[in-house]
Write a protein that holds these residues in place. Structure first.
Motif, PDB file in Angstrom:
ATOM      1  N   MET A  61       0.853  -1.169   0.000  1.00  0.00           N
ATOM      2  CA  MET A  61       0.000   0.000   0.000  1.00  0.00           C
ATOM      3  C   MET A  61       0.899   1.233   0.000  1.00  0.00           C
ATOM      4  O   MET A  61       1.856   1.303   0.754  1.00  0.00           O
ATOM      5  CB  MET A  61      -0.900  -0.014   1.241  1.00  0.00           C
ATOM      6  CG  MET A  61      -1.838   1.172   1.285  1.00  0.00           C
ATOM      7  SD  MET A  61      -2.969   1.186   2.704  1.00  0.00           S
ATOM      8  CE  MET A  61      -3.938  -0.226   2.354  1.00  0.00           C
ATOM      9  N   PRO A  62       0.568   2.224  -0.845  1.00  0.00           N
ATOM     10  CA  PRO A  62       1.393   3.429  -0.884  1.00  0.00           C
ATOM     11  C   PRO A  62       1.268   4.239   0.400  1.00  0.00           C
ATOM     12  O   PRO A  62       0.256   4.164   1.099  1.00  0.00           O
ATOM     13  CB  PRO A  62       0.830   4.206  -2.069  1.00  0.00           C
ATOM     14  CG  PRO A  62      -0.525   3.667  -2.278  1.00  0.00           C
ATOM     15  CD  PRO A  62      -0.511   2.250  -1.791  1.00  0.00           C
ATOM     16  N   ALA A  63       2.315   4.993   0.695  1.00  0.00           N
ATOM     17  CA  ALA A  63       2.277   5.865   1.873  1.00  0.00           C
ATOM     18  C   ALA A  63       1.201   6.922   1.689  1.00  0.00           C
ATOM     19  O   ALA A  63       1.016   7.449   0.592  1.00  0.00           O
ATOM     20  CB  ALA A  63       3.632   6.523   2.075  1.00  0.00           C
ATOM     21  N   ASP A 105     -13.623  11.109  -6.530  1.00  0.00           N
ATOM     22  CA  ASP A 105     -12.935   9.905  -6.964  1.00  0.00           C
ATOM     23  C   ASP A 105     -11.772   9.679  -6.003  1.00  0.00           C
ATOM     24  O   ASP A 105     -10.730  10.321  -6.132  1.00  0.00           O
ATOM     25  CB  ASP A 105     -12.445  10.075  -8.394  1.00  0.00           C
ATOM     26  CG  ASP A 105     -11.839   8.798  -8.953  1.00  0.00           C
ATOM     27  OD1 ASP A 105     -11.984   7.739  -8.322  1.00  0.00           O
ATOM     28  OD2 ASP A 105     -11.224   8.865 -10.031  1.00  0.00           O
ATOM     29  N   TRP A 106     -11.969   8.798  -5.024  1.00  0.00           N
ATOM     30  CA  TRP A 106     -10.939   8.559  -4.002  1.00  0.00           C
ATOM     31  C   TRP A 106      -9.865   7.661  -4.580  1.00  0.00           C
ATOM     32  O   TRP A 106     -10.136   6.670  -5.246  1.00  0.00           O
ATOM     33  CB  TRP A 106     -11.575   7.897  -2.785  1.00  0.00           C
ATOM     34  CG  TRP A 106     -12.599   8.771  -2.162  1.00  0.00           C
ATOM     35  CD1 TRP A 106     -13.953   8.686  -2.318  1.00  0.00           C
ATOM     36  CD2 TRP A 106     -12.371   9.894  -1.317  1.00  0.00           C
ATOM     37  NE1 TRP A 106     -14.580   9.688  -1.619  1.00  0.00           N
ATOM     38  CE2 TRP A 106     -13.639  10.442  -0.990  1.00  0.00           C
ATOM     39  CE3 TRP A 106     -11.246  10.513  -0.822  1.00  0.00           C
ATOM     40  CZ2 TRP A 106     -13.780  11.556  -0.186  1.00  0.00           C
ATOM     41  CZ3 TRP A 106     -11.394  11.628  -0.017  1.00  0.00           C
ATOM     42  CH2 TRP A 106     -12.648  12.120   0.293  1.00  0.00           C
ATOM     43  N   CYS A 107      -8.603   7.996  -4.307  1.00  0.00           N
ATOM     44  CA  CYS A 107      -7.487   7.275  -4.888  1.00  0.00           C
ATOM     45  C   CYS A 107      -6.365   7.154  -3.846  1.00  0.00           C
ATOM     46  O   CYS A 107      -5.818   8.170  -3.407  1.00  0.00           O
ATOM     47  CB  CYS A 107      -7.009   8.016  -6.129  1.00  0.00           C
ATOM     48  SG  CYS A 107      -5.582   7.271  -6.895  1.00  0.00           S
ATOM     49  N   LEU A 108      -6.011   5.939  -3.475  1.00  0.00           N
ATOM     50  CA  LEU A 108      -4.954   5.731  -2.496  1.00  0.00           C
ATOM     51  C   LEU A 108      -3.604   6.237  -2.997  1.00  0.00           C
ATOM     52  O   LEU A 108      -2.819   6.777  -2.227  1.00  0.00           O
ATOM     53  CB  LEU A 108      -4.828   4.255  -2.155  1.00  0.00           C
ATOM     54  CG  LEU A 108      -5.895   3.690  -1.220  1.00  0.00           C
ATOM     55  CD1 LEU A 108      -5.702   2.185  -1.067  1.00  0.00           C
ATOM     56  CD2 LEU A 108      -5.824   4.359   0.126  1.00  0.00           C
ATOM     57  N   SER A 109      -3.341   6.106  -4.290  1.00  0.00           N
ATOM     58  CA  SER A 109      -2.044   6.502  -4.815  1.00  0.00           C
ATOM     59  C   SER A 109      -1.829   8.018  -4.754  1.00  0.00           C
ATOM     60  O   SER A 109      -0.705   8.478  -4.778  1.00  0.00           O
ATOM     61  CB  SER A 109      -1.866   6.006  -6.242  1.00  0.00           C
ATOM     62  OG  SER A 109      -2.806   6.637  -7.100  1.00  0.00           O
ATOM     63  N   LYS A 110      -2.906   8.788  -4.680  1.00  0.00           N
ATOM     64  CA  LYS A 110      -2.782  10.241  -4.609  1.00  0.00           C
ATOM     65  C   LYS A 110      -3.119  10.796  -3.235  1.00  0.00           C
ATOM     66  O   LYS A 110      -3.241  11.996  -3.063  1.00  0.00           O
ATOM     67  CB  LYS A 110      -3.666  10.897  -5.666  1.00  0.00           C
ATOM     68  CG  LYS A 110      -3.224  10.572  -7.073  1.00  0.00           C
ATOM     69  CD  LYS A 110      -4.067  11.265  -8.097  1.00  0.00           C
ATOM     70  CE  LYS A 110      -3.602  10.892  -9.500  1.00  0.00           C
ATOM     71  NZ  LYS A 110      -4.443  11.518 -10.513  1.00  0.00           N
TER      72      LYS A 110
END
Length: 79
Positions: free
Chosen positions: A1-3, A73-78
């Motif tokens: 998982m990205p920080a 638009d939820w995005c874990l990478s951002k």
């Protein structure tokens, strides 16, 4: 998982007035449905259209503005 980035550069301001074309989440039947405003009926009611299958349930509905929230638009990478 990205920080996760604790500092977001994105800000959202809602003044409570929905307009044609707004992407919203509609709270109905104990869940949120992603949809789009297609007509403003009054100060407290709009007409919305759900995406057609397979992405959604389809159909046009009347919704109270109190049951809408801004669709993001939820995005874990951002973050």
């Amino acid at each position: 998982m990205p920080a996760v980035n604790p500092i977001s550069e994105v800000r959202v301001v809602i003044d409570g007035v929905w307009k044609f074309g707004d992407l919203v989440d509609w709270y109905k039947d104990n869940c949120y449905w992603s949809t789009r405003v297609i007509k403003v009926l009054s100060d407290d009611k709009v007409k919305i259209e759900l995406p057609m299958a397979p992405l959604g349930e389809g159909g046009v509905h009347e919704a109270f503005c109190k049951d809408l929230r801004l669709s993001l638009d939820w995005c874990l990478s951002k973050g």
